[in-house]
Design a protein around this motif. Structure first.
Motif, PDB file in Angstrom:
ATOM      1  N   VAL A  56    -107.153 -19.716 158.618  1.00 36.23           N
ATOM      2  CA  VAL A  56    -107.028 -21.143 158.315  1.00 36.23           C
ATOM      3  C   VAL A  56    -105.767 -21.379 157.467  1.00 36.23           C
ATOM      4  O   VAL A  56    -104.995 -22.319 157.714  1.00 36.23           O
ATOM      5  N   LYS A  57    -105.510 -20.481 156.513  1.00 35.15           N
ATOM      6  CA  LYS A  57    -104.305 -20.646 155.675  1.00 35.15           C
ATOM      7  C   LYS A  57    -103.038 -20.482 156.505  1.00 35.15           C
ATOM      8  O   LYS A  57    -102.044 -21.177 156.299  1.00 35.15           O
TER       9      LYS A  57
ATOM     10  N   TYR B  54    -100.548 -36.994 157.328  1.00 33.32           N
ATOM     11  CA  TYR B  54    -100.807 -36.304 156.075  1.00 33.32           C
ATOM     12  C   TYR B  54     -99.585 -35.496 155.634  1.00 33.32           C
ATOM     13  O   TYR B  54     -99.104 -34.659 156.370  1.00 33.32           O
ATOM     14  N   GLU B  55     -99.083 -35.705 154.468  1.00 34.47           N
ATOM     15  CA  GLU B  55     -97.848 -35.025 154.099  1.00 34.47           C
ATOM     16  C   GLU B  55     -97.978 -33.970 153.015  1.00 34.47           C
ATOM     17  O   GLU B  55     -97.046 -33.222 152.758  1.00 34.47           O
ATOM     18  N   LYS B  56     -99.139 -33.862 152.406  1.00 30.27           N
ATOM     19  CA  LYS B  56     -99.343 -32.805 151.395  1.00 30.27           C
ATOM     20  C   LYS B  56     -99.485 -31.472 152.109  1.00 30.27           C
ATOM     21  O   LYS B  56     -99.740 -31.443 153.311  1.00 30.27           O
ATOM     22  N   PRO B  57     -99.360 -30.320 151.392  1.00 28.94           N
ATOM     23  CA  PRO B  57     -99.594 -29.040 152.082  1.00 28.94           C
ATOM     24  C   PRO B  57    -100.976 -29.046 152.732  1.00 28.94           C
ATOM     25  O   PRO B  57    -101.947 -29.524 152.146  1.00 28.94           O
ATOM     26  N   ARG B  58    -101.052 -28.539 153.961  1.00 30.98           N
ATOM     27  CA  ARG B  58    -102.324 -28.555 154.713  1.00 30.98           C
ATOM     28  C   ARG B  58    -103.450 -27.793 154.014  1.00 30.98           C
ATOM     29  O   ARG B  58    -104.613 -28.076 154.236  1.00 30.98           O
ATOM     30  N   GLU B  59    -103.091 -26.807 153.193  1.00 33.92           N
ATOM     31  CA  GLU B  59    -104.156 -26.036 152.506  1.00 33.92           C
ATOM     32  C   GLU B  59    -105.074 -26.927 151.675  1.00 33.92           C
ATOM     33  O   GLU B  59    -106.225 -26.577 151.442  1.00 33.92           O
ATOM     34  N   THR B  60    -104.559 -28.069 151.249  1.00 36.64           N
ATOM     35  CA  THR B  60    -105.405 -28.968 150.440  1.00 36.64           C
ATOM     36  C   THR B  60    -106.530 -29.577 151.285  1.00 36.64           C
ATOM     37  O   THR B  60    -107.447 -30.199 150.752  1.00 36.64           O
ATOM     38  N   LEU B  61    -106.438 -29.426 152.590  1.00 34.16           N
ATOM     39  CA  LEU B  61    -107.483 -29.974 153.485  1.00 34.16           C
ATOM     40  C   LEU B  61    -108.681 -29.038 153.632  1.00 34.16           C
ATOM     41  O   LEU B  61    -109.702 -29.403 154.212  1.00 34.16           O
ATOM     42  N   ILE B  62    -108.532 -27.776 153.148  1.00 33.65           N
ATOM     43  CA  ILE B  62    -109.615 -26.798 153.324  1.00 33.65           C
ATOM     44  C   ILE B  62    -110.846 -27.228 152.547  1.00 33.65           C
ATOM     45  O   ILE B  62    -110.763 -27.587 151.369  1.00 33.65           O
ATOM     46  N   LYS B  63    -111.994 -27.172 153.238  1.00 29.12           N
ATOM     47  CA  LYS B  63    -113.243 -27.522 152.562  1.00 29.12           C
ATOM     48  C   LYS B  63    -114.296 -26.458 152.900  1.00 29.12           C
ATOM     49  O   LYS B  63    -114.597 -26.235 154.080  1.00 29.12           O
ATOM     50  N   TYR B  64    -114.816 -25.797 151.868  1.00 29.19           N
ATOM     51  CA  TYR B  64    -115.891 -24.825 152.091  1.00 29.19           C
ATOM     52  C   TYR B  64    -117.183 -25.588 152.353  1.00 29.19           C
ATOM     53  O   TYR B  64    -117.530 -26.491 151.589  1.00 29.19           O
TER      54      TYR B  64
ATOM     55  N   LEU C 142    -109.824 -25.866 166.572  1.00 32.42           N
ATOM     56  CA  LEU C 142    -110.372 -26.897 165.674  1.00 32.42           C
ATOM     57  C   LEU C 142    -109.483 -27.040 164.440  1.00 32.42           C
ATOM     58  O   LEU C 142    -109.130 -28.154 164.021  1.00 32.42           O
ATOM     59  N   MET C 143    -109.090 -25.899 163.864  1.00 30.72           N
ATOM     60  CA  MET C 143    -108.269 -25.941 162.651  1.00 30.72           C
ATOM     61  C   MET C 143    -106.869 -26.482 162.959  1.00 30.72           C
ATOM     62  O   MET C 143    -106.305 -27.239 162.170  1.00 30.72           O
ATOM     63  N   VAL C 144    -106.315 -26.092 164.104  1.00 32.37           N
ATOM     64  CA  VAL C 144    -104.972 -26.572 164.458  1.00 32.37           C
ATOM     65  C   VAL C 144    -104.983 -28.090 164.604  1.00 32.37           C
ATOM     66  O   VAL C 144    -104.161 -28.799 164.011  1.00 32.37           O
ATOM     67  N   LEU C 145    -105.943 -28.596 165.368  1.00 35.49           N
ATOM     68  CA  LEU C 145    -105.987 -30.040 165.611  1.00 35.49           C
ATOM     69  C   LEU C 145    -106.224 -30.815 164.315  1.00 35.49           C
ATOM     70  O   LEU C 145    -105.576 -31.827 164.065  1.00 35.49           O
ATOM     71  N   ASN C 146    -107.169 -30.324 163.505  1.00 36.61           N
ATOM     72  CA  ASN C 146    -107.454 -31.033 162.253  1.00 36.61           C
ATOM     73  C   ASN C 146    -106.258 -30.976 161.306  1.00 36.61           C
ATOM     74  O   ASN C 146    -105.943 -31.949 160.631  1.00 36.61           O
ATOM     75  N   ALA C 147    -105.583 -29.816 161.265  1.00 37.05           N
ATOM     76  CA  ALA C 147    -104.407 -29.698 160.393  1.00 37.05           C
ATOM     77  C   ALA C 147    -103.298 -30.630 160.871  1.00 37.05           C
ATOM     78  O   ALA C 147    -102.632 -31.297 160.071  1.00 37.05           O
ATOM     79  N   LEU C 148    -103.106 -30.700 162.176  1.00 37.81           N
ATOM     80  CA  LEU C 148    -102.068 -31.584 162.712  1.00 37.81           C
ATOM     81  C   LEU C 148    -102.308 -33.032 162.300  1.00 37.81           C
ATOM     82  O   LEU C 148    -101.381 -33.744 161.927  1.00 37.81           O
TER      83      LEU C 148
ATOM     84  N   VAL D 286    -102.727 -21.154 159.725  1.00 42.64           N
ATOM     85  CA  VAL D 286    -102.573 -22.389 160.516  1.00 42.64           C
ATOM     86  C   VAL D 286    -101.916 -23.459 159.646  1.00 42.64           C
ATOM     87  O   VAL D 286    -100.977 -24.142 160.075  1.00 42.64           O
ATOM     88  N   CYS D 287    -102.390 -23.583 158.398  1.00 38.29           N
ATOM     89  CA  CYS D 287    -101.835 -24.598 157.497  1.00 38.29           C
ATOM     90  C   CYS D 287    -100.333 -24.396 157.304  1.00 38.29           C
ATOM     91  O   CYS D 287     -99.545 -25.343 157.396  1.00 38.29           O
ATOM     92  N   LYS D 288     -99.952 -23.143 157.064  1.00 38.56           N
ATOM     93  CA  LYS D 288     -98.518 -22.855 156.839  1.00 38.56           C
ATOM     94  C   LYS D 288     -97.691 -23.209 158.068  1.00 38.56           C
ATOM     95  O   LYS D 288     -96.643 -23.827 157.972  1.00 38.56           O
ATOM     96  N   GLU D 289     -98.173 -22.768 159.243  1.00 39.60           N
ATOM     97  CA  GLU D 289     -97.432 -23.029 160.488  1.00 39.60           C
ATOM     98  C   GLU D 289     -97.273 -24.520 160.726  1.00 39.60           C
ATOM     99  O   GLU D 289     -96.207 -24.980 161.104  1.00 39.60           O
ATOM    100  N   VAL D 290     -98.351 -25.261 160.537  1.00 39.97           N
ATOM    101  CA  VAL D 290     -98.288 -26.701 160.797  1.00 39.97           C
ATOM    102  C   VAL D 290     -97.379 -27.390 159.772  1.00 39.97           C
ATOM    103  O   VAL D 290     -96.562 -28.240 160.123  1.00 39.97           O
ATOM    104  N   ASP D 291     -97.480 -26.959 158.505  1.00 38.59           N
ATOM    105  CA  ASP D 291     -96.571 -27.508 157.492  1.00 38.59           C
ATOM    106  C   ASP D 291     -95.119 -27.296 157.907  1.00 38.59           C
ATOM    107  O   ASP D 291     -94.295 -28.199 157.817  1.00 38.59           O
ATOM    108  N   SER D 292     -94.812 -26.069 158.400  1.00 40.56           N
ATOM    109  CA  SER D 292     -93.400 -25.790 158.693  1.00 40.56           C
ATOM    110  C   SER D 292     -92.947 -26.554 159.937  1.00 40.56           C
ATOM    111  O   SER D 292     -91.806 -26.994 160.014  1.00 40.56           O
ATOM    112  N   LEU D 293     -93.838 -26.754 160.892  1.00 44.25           N
ATOM    113  CA  LEU D 293     -93.498 -27.566 162.063  1.00 44.25           C
ATOM    114  C   LEU D 293     -93.075 -28.956 161.639  1.00 44.25           C
ATOM    115  O   LEU D 293     -92.080 -29.498 162.111  1.00 44.25           O
TER     116      LEU D 293
END
Ligand code: NAD
Ligand code: TDX
Length: 362
Positions: A261-262, A284-294, A201-207, A264-271
């Motif tokens: 989750v963090k 989405y081009e900002k760092p993926r960590e900004t997508l995290i929502k509690y 879920l996190m990988v797909l949403n981050a992508l 995943v964000c790093k890996e997807v950013d680097s990809l």
């Protein structure tokens, strides 16, 4: 030794990985998959396999006429029972299917084995492996591990249904001498996992630049195991385990959800950095960590799981081989390459469910 293995739930995540593993591992193995193809079952998970040694039967494990006939017609001498409703959140929304499949389905399979494997030779050579979860043990505090002796203390309808099935399996050994074995495994991840579970879920949403919903404070801990390591453990239990025993399986890899989750964000950013915009079309081009929502916590959310897998390591010589770093790289790569697989899943009926469940979270 030639054998006919009935793999229930073989079109699901772990089941399909197991079928692939077993057909590669031995030419002597023939696999019969019994799967009712619920939302989580997908025939594409079994594509490209040797059809001479694989038979797929669409059917329900709660249907005793189908199951009884399969045991006889296919000369089944081993069962690996993966078929289940497997998602905790769904069990909270609607427990009925969990009770039916996980408890009644296991009962039907046990009865079929009891009725078919009647000779002393069959009772000696046949094997029934029941695949279960560490969630039956409940929740740990900051320290300690689940061993095979930890009392059951399930907290969700899912884990209660699995615990119930584990008890039935145990009873069929003690009462009828059925050659059963149970495995209790920690959280799996890897290819073909349905994208309702945390990692896919996190990988797909981050992508695709979508919100990343983290339940509660994100500090719940799970013990992660790459799916092929789980398949090898089940094979070891099937081949060498002592009947009547249970074996804990784990990755010795405790992680907080938020750490995952963090990562995943790093890996997807680097990809995306290295892709130069050619094949990855993620907006989405900002760092993926900004997508995290509690978001609101899962009711009855178990705080920590951690498996002591000394017994299977000591008795059967199995141990986890894939590190979390390697496993996550392979997993993310797989989901990037297999976009068509998951886009199909996320379209249509499943999407409606997904929006209904998570729409108010994201
Ligand atoms: P999954 O949800 O991906 O797959 C389940 C499969 O069972 C699907 O193919 C589905 O169509 C099939 N199925 C469901 N109900 C059925 C029925 N009544 N009759 C026939 N088929 C039916 O699940 P998974 O993650 O692959 O888990 C497989 C097994 O491993 C489950 O028993 C689960 O409890 C256990 N387990 C899973 C994990 C994990 O992290 N995923 C960890 C430990 C144990
Ligand atoms: O969107 C999410 N956000 C979130 O924070 C999802 C889907 C999950 N989580 C949290 C809840 C859990 O603490 O992540 C953790 C893992 O959640 P799941 O992927 O739903 O797995 P879990 O509930 O731990 O259960 C899994 O492992 C044991 C499998 O689904 C079970 O079948 C298996 O028995």
């Amino acid at each position: 030794m030639k054998r006919n293995i009935l793999v229930t739930g073989g079109a699901g995540f772990i089941g399909a990985n197991f079928v692939r593993h077993m057909l590669e591992s031995s030419d002597e193995t023939r696999v019969v998959v019994l799967d009712s193809l619920t939302y989580a079952g997908n025939l594409e998970n079994l594509s490209g396999l040797d059809e001479g040694r694989l038979k797929f039967v669409k059917g329900d494990i709660t249907d005793s006429a189908v199951v009884d006939a399969l045991f006889v017609d296919e000369k089944i001498d081993a069962v690996v029972n993966f078929a289940a409703e497997s998602h905790v959140d769904r069990s909270i929304l609607g427990p009925k299917a969990f009770i039916e499949t996980n408890i009644m389905g296991t009962f039907v399979l046990l009865e079929a084995a009891r009725k078919t494997w009647t000779s002393p030779e069959a009772l000696k050579s046949c094997r029934f492996v029941h695949v279960s979860t560490d969630e039956v043990y409940g929740s740990l505090g900051d320290t300690g591990y689940f061993t095979e002796e930890t009392p059951f203390s399930p907290n969700s309808p899912y884990s209660a249904s699995k615990a119930s099935s584990d008890h039935l399996v145990r009873a069929y050994f003690h009462t009828y001498g059925l050659p059963v074995l149970t495995t209790n495994c920690s959280n799996n991840y890897g290819p073909y996992q349905f994208p309702e579970k945390l990692i896919p879920l996190m990988v797909l949403n981050a992508l695709d630049g979508k919100s990343l919903p983290v339940y509660g404070d994100g500090k719940n801990v799970r013990d992660w195991l790459y799916v092929t390591d789980h398949c090898k453990a089940i094979e070891a239990v099937l081949d060498k385990g002592r009947t009547g025993e249970t074996y804990n399986i784990g990755g010795r890899c405790e992680m907080q959800n938020i750490e995952i989750v963090k990562l995943v964000c790093k890996e997807v950013d680097s990809l995306i950095e290295f892709d130069e915009g050619l094949s990855l079309r993620y907006p989405y081009e900002k760092p993926r960590e900004t997508l995290i929502k509690y978001v609101t916590d899962r009711p009855g959310h178990d705080r920590r799981y951690a498996i002591d897998c000394d017994k299977i390591e000591r008795e059967l010589g199995w141990k986890p081989e894939v590190t979390f770093e390697e496993g996550m790289k392979k997993t993310i790569e797989w989901y990037v390459t297999e976009r068509a697989w998951w886009e199909k899943i996320l379209s249509g009926e499943y999407l409606k469910y997904y929006d209904a469940q998570y729409g108010n979270r994201g």
